[in-house]
Design an enzyme around this catalytic site. Structure first.
Site, PDB file in Angstrom:
ATOM      1  N   CYS A   1       2.098   2.820   9.458  1.00  0.00           N
ATOM      2  CA  CYS A   1       1.053   2.923  10.481  1.00  0.00           C
ATOM      3  C   CYS A   1       1.646   2.788  11.874  1.00  0.00           C
ATOM      4  O   CYS A   1       2.784   2.345  12.056  1.00  0.00           O
ATOM      5  CB  CYS A   1       0.005   1.820  10.297  1.00  0.00           C
ATOM      6  SG  CYS A   1      -0.772   1.742   8.669  1.00  0.00           S
TER       7      CYS A   1
ATOM      8  N   THR B   1       0.807  -1.217   0.000  1.00  0.00           N
ATOM      9  CA  THR B   1       0.000   0.000   0.000  1.00  0.00           C
ATOM     10  C   THR B   1       0.841   1.268   0.000  1.00  0.00           C
ATOM     11  O   THR B   1       0.326   2.358  -0.292  1.00  0.00           O
ATOM     12  CB  THR B   1      -0.926   0.038   1.230  1.00  0.00           C
ATOM     13  OG1 THR B   1      -0.117   0.052   2.425  1.00  0.00           O
ATOM     14  CG2 THR B   1      -1.845  -1.167   1.252  1.00  0.00           C
TER      15      THR B   1
ATOM     16  N   ARG C   1      -7.098  -3.262   8.085  1.00  0.00           N
ATOM     17  CA  ARG C   1      -6.973  -4.707   7.941  1.00  0.00           C
ATOM     18  C   ARG C   1      -5.506  -5.119   8.118  1.00  0.00           C
ATOM     19  O   ARG C   1      -4.598  -4.484   7.584  1.00  0.00           O
ATOM     20  CB  ARG C   1      -7.464  -5.128   6.559  1.00  0.00           C
ATOM     21  CG  ARG C   1      -7.390  -6.625   6.302  1.00  0.00           C
ATOM     22  CD  ARG C   1      -7.957  -6.937   4.930  1.00  0.00           C
ATOM     23  NE  ARG C   1      -7.872  -8.359   4.626  1.00  0.00           N
ATOM     24  CZ  ARG C   1      -8.276  -8.898   3.493  1.00  0.00           C
ATOM     25  NH1 ARG C   1      -8.806  -8.131   2.539  1.00  0.00           N
ATOM     26  NH2 ARG C   1      -8.181 -10.207   3.294  1.00  0.00           N
TER      27      ARG C   1
ATOM     28  N   CYS D   1      -4.829   6.062  10.842  1.00  0.00           N
ATOM     29  CA  CYS D   1      -4.294   6.133  12.211  1.00  0.00           C
ATOM     30  C   CYS D   1      -3.396   7.345  12.427  1.00  0.00           C
ATOM     31  O   CYS D   1      -2.971   7.599  13.556  1.00  0.00           O
ATOM     32  CB  CYS D   1      -3.545   4.850  12.563  1.00  0.00           C
ATOM     33  SG  CYS D   1      -2.013   4.577  11.622  1.00  0.00           S
TER      34      CYS D   1
ATOM     35  N   ARG E   1       4.384   6.808   3.121  1.00  0.00           N
ATOM     36  CA  ARG E   1       3.636   7.986   3.543  1.00  0.00           C
ATOM     37  C   ARG E   1       2.746   7.623   4.740  1.00  0.00           C
ATOM     38  O   ARG E   1       2.388   6.451   4.926  1.00  0.00           O
ATOM     39  CB  ARG E   1       2.779   8.517   2.403  1.00  0.00           C
ATOM     40  CG  ARG E   1       1.700   7.558   1.930  1.00  0.00           C
ATOM     41  CD  ARG E   1       0.933   8.104   0.720  1.00  0.00           C
ATOM     42  NE  ARG E   1      -0.180   7.231   0.351  1.00  0.00           N
ATOM     43  CZ  ARG E   1      -0.061   6.136  -0.383  1.00  0.00           C
ATOM     44  NH1 ARG E   1       1.137   5.775  -0.844  1.00  0.00           N
ATOM     45  NH2 ARG E   1      -1.136   5.402  -0.669  1.00  0.00           N
TER      46      ARG E   1
ATOM     47  N   CYS F   1      -0.299   6.808   7.123  1.00  0.00           N
ATOM     48  CA  CYS F   1      -1.644   6.265   6.960  1.00  0.00           C
ATOM     49  C   CYS F   1      -2.658   7.344   7.332  1.00  0.00           C
ATOM     50  O   CYS F   1      -2.529   8.016   8.360  1.00  0.00           O
ATOM     51  CB  CYS F   1      -1.810   5.045   7.867  1.00  0.00           C
ATOM     52  SG  CYS F   1      -3.495   4.428   8.016  1.00  0.00           S
TER      53      CYS F   1
ATOM     54  N   CYS G   1      -3.217   0.593  14.625  1.00  0.00           N
ATOM     55  CA  CYS G   1      -4.055   0.979  13.483  1.00  0.00           C
ATOM     56  C   CYS G   1      -5.173  -0.032  13.259  1.00  0.00           C
ATOM     57  O   CYS G   1      -4.960  -1.248  13.291  1.00  0.00           O
ATOM     58  CB  CYS G   1      -3.201   1.099  12.222  1.00  0.00           C
ATOM     59  SG  CYS G   1      -4.142   1.660  10.780  1.00  0.00           S
TER      60      CYS G   1
END
Length: 375
Positions: A54, A50, A61, A88, A83, A85, A58
């Protein structure tokens, strides 16, 4: 369950000991799987598929393990090309951190106020609703705002009495506005009358004895109510001096033949920890500290817990730092088995009588036959 006679004390400080740092990828991965909020701020994780990073708690999923990497800071994660999230917001203070900061701010306000601010005023000052503030304050400190204020005032009273020429001066310097309220509460807070405390505890009768055991020197001290101190060290004389420093004018007397039985029972408990629960204690701490110490006595030999697990057993899972603080202020080694509290990865953490002794105690209990499995 043996008697635990209590004497309230002030909280040492609202800046509580830090939760042990999480190290090791396996430990960190378990924290991510469990969405462990206590791990927030200790590390961050990124997800290759992704492109985001995080905080451990968080709610997104859970990613595949093969796509996850761990980072010691947000800067490290961003330097690796990830980058923050949007869910969170790992580059901002966590909810738990914001709540802890609000509670710490309220503690400062209580300590600096001449009169205890009302709960409504405290909640407004830190930007929370009255109900939410009261619940968070108790979760983080183990006390209500009023109980915290009373404990803090008791601590100031101890300090003022120690250096004051009169009880009346100490009374006003500690924040009491009337002699009626002062004398109504001070004896319970100090464990003795204010004048007696100011004079160094004359009349307080404490018997003690020092022996050598496999952990080094051990000092055992007791009042008529029960054992009030079990201290471990290398130097027997130093242990006695530490006891004398607590109440320089108390009646400290070497144990007689009857006290030798108490000493023998403590030494036997060092050999066989299951015997520790049979000994009466004279514990001196806040209401929350007493709850923690009572819970520790229920942890059987051969079983270890983390601070978070102990907090959960108390029904206050967010009070991890308050639990750590209570463990750090335990004056009764082994009989109140704070050595059974370890880091999340199972390794020993700090111990006021030395990590080497803590490790030795845990190793000995682990080798003893019939040890209980972790529940």
């Amino acid at each position: 369950m043996p008697t635990m006679t209590s004497r309230p004390q002030a909280p040492a400080t609202p800046v509580l000991p830090a939760v042990p740092t999480m190290t090791g990828d396996d430990t960190r991965w378990r924290a991510v799987q469990q969405r462990d909020g206590s791990a927030d701020g200790q590390f961050w994780y990124s997800v290759r598929s992704t492109g985001v990073y995080c905080r451990p708690s968080c709610g997104a999923r859970t990613p595949l393990r093969k796509n996850v990497a761990f980072h010691d800071s947000c800067a490290d994660a961003e330097a690796a090309g990830f980058r923050p999230c949007k869910r969170c917001k790992p580059d901002q203070p966590s909810l738990q951190q914001r709540q802890a900061q609000a509670v710490a701010q309220a503690c400062r306000l209580i300590e600096q106020a001449a009169q205890l601010p009302g709960t409504e005023a405290l909640a407004l000052a830190v930007g929370l609703s009255r109900y939410h503030f009261h619940r968070l304050f108790k979760q983080h400190t183990g006390l209500t705002p009023r109980a915290y204020a009373e404990a803090h005032r008791a601590g100031r009273l101890r300090e003022q009495l120690a250096g004051s020429h009169s009880v009346t001066t100490a009374m006003y310097d500690a924040g009491f506005n009337s002699s009626g309220g002062f004398y109504a509460s001070s004896t319970a807070q100090l464990g003795m009358k204010p004048g007696v405390f100011r004079e160094g505890g004359p009349g307080e009768r404490i018997r003690f004895a020092v022996a050598q055991c496999w952990l080094g020197a051990v000092l055992v001290a007791a009042t008529d109510r029960g054992i009030c101190s079990v201290a471990l060290g290398e130097d027997a004389d130093a242990l006695v001096r530490q006891l004398q420093d607590r109440f320089p004018r108390a009646e400290l007397s070497p144990g007689d033949e009857a006290f030798e039985q108490t000493l023998a029972q403590v030494l036997a408990a060092l050999e066989d920890p299951a015997r520790a629960t049979a000994l009466p204690l004279d514990v001196r701490g806040t209401a929350f500290q007493q709850r923690v110490w009572q819970a520790l006595r229920a942890v059987p030999p051969g079983v270890t817990l983390s601070y978070a697990e102990l907090a959960a057993r108390l029904g206050q899972p967010t009070a991890v730092r308050a639990v750590a603080n209570a463990c750090a202020h335990n004056e009764i080694a082994v009989l109140i088995p704070c050595h059974r509290i370890v880091r999340l990865d199972g390794s020993p953490s700090g111990y006021r009588w030395g990590v080497a002794r803590k490790t030795a105690l845990l190793d000995r209990e682990a080798r003893q036959p019939g040890k209980q499995e972790r529940d």
